[in-house]
Every structure is written in structure tokens, then in C-alpha cells.
Design a protein around this motif. Sequence first.
Motif, short mmCIF file in Angstrom:
data_model
loop_
_atom_site.label_atom_id
_atom_site.label_comp_id
_atom_site.label_asym_id
_atom_site.label_seq_id
_atom_site.Cartn_x
_atom_site.Cartn_y
_atom_site.Cartn_z
N UNK A 170 0.81 -1.17 0.07
CA UNK A 170 0.11 0.13 0.11
C UNK A 170 0.80 1.32 -0.07
N UNK A 171 2.07 1.19 0.65
CA UNK A 171 2.98 2.45 0.74
C UNK A 171 3.91 2.47 -0.62
N UNK A 172 3.74 1.32 -1.24
CA UNK A 172 4.61 1.23 -2.72
C UNK A 172 6.06 1.39 -2.40
N UNK A 173 6.46 0.55 -1.19
CA UNK A 173 7.87 0.36 -0.88
C UNK A 173 8.55 -0.24 -1.96
N UNK A 177 13.70 -1.56 0.02
CA UNK A 177 13.18 -1.23 1.40
C UNK A 177 12.26 -2.19 1.99
N UNK B 73 -0.31 5.91 -3.69
CA UNK B 73 0.11 6.16 -2.33
C UNK B 73 -1.03 7.09 -1.69
N UNK B 98 7.85 5.04 8.74
CA UNK B 98 7.93 4.14 7.78
C UNK B 98 7.41 4.76 6.47
N UNK B 99 6.07 5.36 6.90
CA UNK B 99 5.22 5.95 5.74
C UNK B 99 5.80 7.11 5.32
N UNK B 101 9.11 7.77 5.14
CA UNK B 101 10.22 7.31 4.32
C UNK B 101 9.75 6.75 2.71
N UNK B 102 8.57 6.23 2.85
CA UNK B 102 8.04 5.69 1.63
C UNK B 102 7.51 6.61 0.66
N UNK B 104 8.86 9.33 0.38
CA UNK B 104 10.15 10.33 0.24
C UNK B 104 10.01 11.68 0.61
N UNK B 107 14.31 13.56 5.33
CA UNK B 107 14.51 13.26 6.71
C UNK B 107 14.41 14.38 7.62
N UNK B 146 -0.54 6.86 10.67
CA UNK B 146 0.22 6.11 9.73
C UNK B 146 -0.13 6.43 8.58
N UNK B 150 0.36 9.66 4.47
CA UNK B 150 0.40 9.30 3.13
C UNK B 150 -0.36 10.65 2.58
#
Lengths: 268, 254
Positions: A170-173, A177, B73, B98-99, B101-102, B104, B107, B146, B150
Motif C-alpha cells: 500500500x505504501x509502494x515501498x 526497502x 500512495x 516508515x510511511x 520514508x515511503x 520520500x 528526513x 501512519x 500518506x
Amino acid sequence: MNQAAPLRQPIRAARPLPVDLRPFLLPLAVVGLAEVMALLFVPADSFSLAAPHQIAVEFARMLVDGTFLVRTLETLGAAMAGLALGGLLGLAAGVMLGLSEAADKVTSMTVEVLRPMPPTALIPLSLLVFGFGLTMEIAIVAFTTIWPVLVLGRAAVRETEPRLMEVAKVLRMSFFRRLTRIVIPGAIPRIFVAFRLAAAIALIVSVTVEIVANPRGLGYGMMLSSQALRPATAFAFLVWIAIVGWGFNRVLILVERHLFGGLQGDAR
Amino acid sequence: MDRVIQFSNVSLAIGGRHILDDINIDIARGEFVAIVGPSGCGKTTLLRLLAGLAAPSSGEILLDGTPVRAPRQDVAVVFQDYGKALLPWRTASGNIALALEAMNVPRDQWPARIAELLATMGLERDGDKRPGEMSGGMQQRLQIARCLAQQPGVLLMDEPFGALDAITRQLLQDEVLALAERTGMTVFFVTHDLEEAIYLGNRVVALNASPGRVARTFPIDLPHPRDQLSTREHPTFLELRHDLFSFIKGGTGK
Ligand SMILES: Nc1ncnc2c1ncn2[C@@H]1O[C@H](COP(=O)(O)OP(=O)(O)OP(=O)(O)O)[C@@H](O)[C@H]1O
Ligand SMILES: [Mg+2]
């Protein structure tokens, strides 16, 4: 409550000693018995057996003069280097096979055939290829430790929570990753267990190779004393190897507890 | 109507068994649609199709006019089993990271975003806790936080409060309502709790079982903002409740 406490106090058993000495009773009894038996039946200059006090003297000598230190470093060095090599190869393969069913199908039979091969069977060939020395020992240890890490690592990766893989989708990792954020961290406690098992095996294999063929390390030291008909020295080596093995495993368990102790409970 | 989601003639058969049959649902932007139906009728499956986690055997699902072929996303999913959907080895903050980072997100923006998202879900003091140290309600809040990372236009929720106690459930219902209103998100909310569906939804879609079909759609004409006491005592609520309950009873009794 306050009143009940003093009443209860005298009933309690005597204050326990800071260290529980009971586990030491059996070894002490065995050593004592051996001493008596040696006194009665074994001549002081026997070529096959030695009394515990003779072993203790040899033990102390080799502890002080650096024999143990040098030989232990040789053995542990080879075991660790072999474990690092075999463990990393096994881990890489295990993760890959855990992720890809196709790759697993292609390799599983080969793995099942190679895995149970006794490490000692590799000694002649390894001698031929690498000659005596560190390299051949590392090669055999590496070959042996690949399998437990591969098999346990593969299982750990396969048991990644499917829901987490969906979250990743879902997060398209990216694949990388998913691997580094979800699959590997989730598998790490079990991968560490695999490494601990492999480390114990590495030590066994190292010593075996040294006894059978390789003129270095603790195994060779023991072999030499036996060939020189010095049982006390051989026994002293044996005791030392047991201590090294035990201490080695203790350290690994402590490291594991320190790293994952709090986590494993709520992780799974 | 500004259509965000469009199921057109969606069917799904697995191994010759019809699980979903000819589903047609249109959802407008900002709408809160609740999906109800008997257990096993295909509610979760429908949500997974919309999330791009599975593909229909026939028909099409359009999101903003484009067919859904894979997850996107801007479509976030809140799973019922929050215990499995969170990384147990990471803290609450780490799970939100985690989200980020996914997505982008740079940081250096993480700390501020994490603090903001934690605060949105009332977890400002729990950033350093691991899921195992949090109650079920807190874990589900964390999963929602989380998802919000998105910045989703569409939020899919699969019985998100089914495992929570009644009081926590009501608190979270109100928070999700407020969130949807504030952000203008479209919410696709699966539940088996009919009252929850009426309380939350602008529209309730009732499915039939085997194969899953849209049995009936109930527009919910209740005033906003909703309130756990007055909304649930509102004559319209009671009327809808009566209709929906008797419909479901009749529908599954056949
Ligand atoms: N991967 C699958 N393979 C085969 N059958 C499946 C699969 N996934 C779901 N089904 C079947 O599809 C039907 C619908 O399942 P689904 O989980 O969507 O129902 P649900 O409405 O969400 O039920 P519940 O209210 O119990 O969560 C069930 O009969 C289930 O057995
Ligand atoms: Mg379901």
C-alpha cells in the motif's frame, strides 16, 4: 498486611546463598572420585590416564605460559572467520530463497543433498585445494555453517507477517526497502539464533579439523600431547576446550538477550 | 457530481466461486460511505480490490478516472488487525517514519511531521512506545496516524474498530468523522456494525451474500456534526436503524 509480615518472616527458609553451589556438587564429586581411583589404580607415570591433580598442574602451566591463549586464538580465529564467511553466504541465500519460491524450488534438492554432508568428509579435498593452514580450516567451517543459517534464515523470512507485506504494498515501498525495513528486521531475532547455533558448530568443526589434519589450534595441541604420550596435557586441553565452548555460548546468549531480550516477547 | 471512486460491473470469482457479482458503486469526493453486509459477503474483498491489493475478474474500478491496477500512495488502508499491521520492533514514531520514508519526505522534516501526526491522533506522549506497550485503541490510532502520513485523498477502513471496546470505539468514530470533515478525505468504511454505519456514513451500502451484490443503498440524511447522544436519538437515525436492521434480517433470512 503490616502485622502479617513479621509473623511470616520466621517461617521463611534460611537466606539463600548469593551463589547457588548445588550445580558444582556433581563435578566436584566426579573429580574427587577420579583422584581416589587414580591414586589406587593409575601409576603416576601412566601413558594413558592422569590424576586430576596432574591435570590441574598442566592446566595451570599452559594457562600461564600462553599455550592456551595462542592456541585458543588460532582456533577461535578460524571458527569466527569461517562463521563470518559461511554465515553471510547462508544468510544471503536464505533471505533470497525465503523471498522467492521459484529460487527455492530450483535449489531445494541441492541444499538437501549438500546440507547433511559431514564436515570431516571435506578434509581430504580441502587439503588438496588449500594445503595445511588457516584457509582450509576456514573453508570447511564456512561450508558447514552455511546450512543452518540458510535453513533458519529462509524460514524466518518466510514467516514475515503477510499483513506487513500488504502495508508495504500500500505504501509502494521498493523491494530494497521491504527487505531492509520489514523482512530483515522482523527476521533478525531468529537469524541471530541461527548464528548462535552455527557458532557452536563452527567451534566443533574447527577443533575437529585440527585434530584430524590441521597443525594448528587447540585440536592440534591436544593431538600433539596425545602423541607425546602426555595424558595430563591432553586432559588439560580437553577441560580448556570445554570451558572455551561454554564461555563462547554464554557470551552469545548474553549478547542475544541484550539485543532482543525485551523485544521477542511482544514481537511474536 | 465529482466522482472519485467508481466500481463498474465489478465481479470476482476465485476458483469458480463467485465472490463478488456485478458491483456498481459511485462515490463522490469527500463522501463517507459505509459498507455493511453479513459476514463473508465480500466486504473485505471489495476493499482490497479498491486498494489495488487484488484485481477483479471482470469490470473496472476507477479512481479519479484511472483504473486501479496497483496500490496508490494517495489511497491509505486501515486494517482491522492493528496488531499485525504495525512494526512491533519500532516505536510509534518509527512506525510513522516508515510511511514518511515511503512517501520520500525529506528526513529533516520527519520529526515535525511525526509530532504533528501523533498529536492529531492524541498520541503526543506515546511517540517512544512500541506497539506492544500500547493499548488496542492506541495501536489503532497509530495505524490511522501512519495512514495520514500518506496524506491520502481516499481512506479505506476495514472494520477498524471491530476489536475495540465500546467507549474507545465511540471516541475513535468521532475522531475519524472530524478528521474526514477537516481534510475532505473520501472514506470507504467497512463494518458489520449497522449503527456505526449509520452514525458515520453519508451513505450506507448494504451487500448481499454469496455472491456479494449491492443489495440496497441507504442515503443517510442526518445533520453534521454528529453526536454520540443526539444523533443516535435522532428520529431519522432510529428510522434508518429500523429500516436497515429489518432489511438485513430479511435479506439474509431468505
Ligand atoms: N484469497 C481467497 N481465496 C478464496 N476465497 C476467498 C479469498 N478471499 C476471500 N475469499 C472468500 O470470499 C468471501 C468473502 O470474503 P471477505 O473476507 O471479503 O468477507 P467479509 O465480508 O469481509 O467478511 P467478514 O465480515 O467476516 O470480514 C468469503 O467467502 C471468503 O471465503
Ligand atoms: Mg472482512
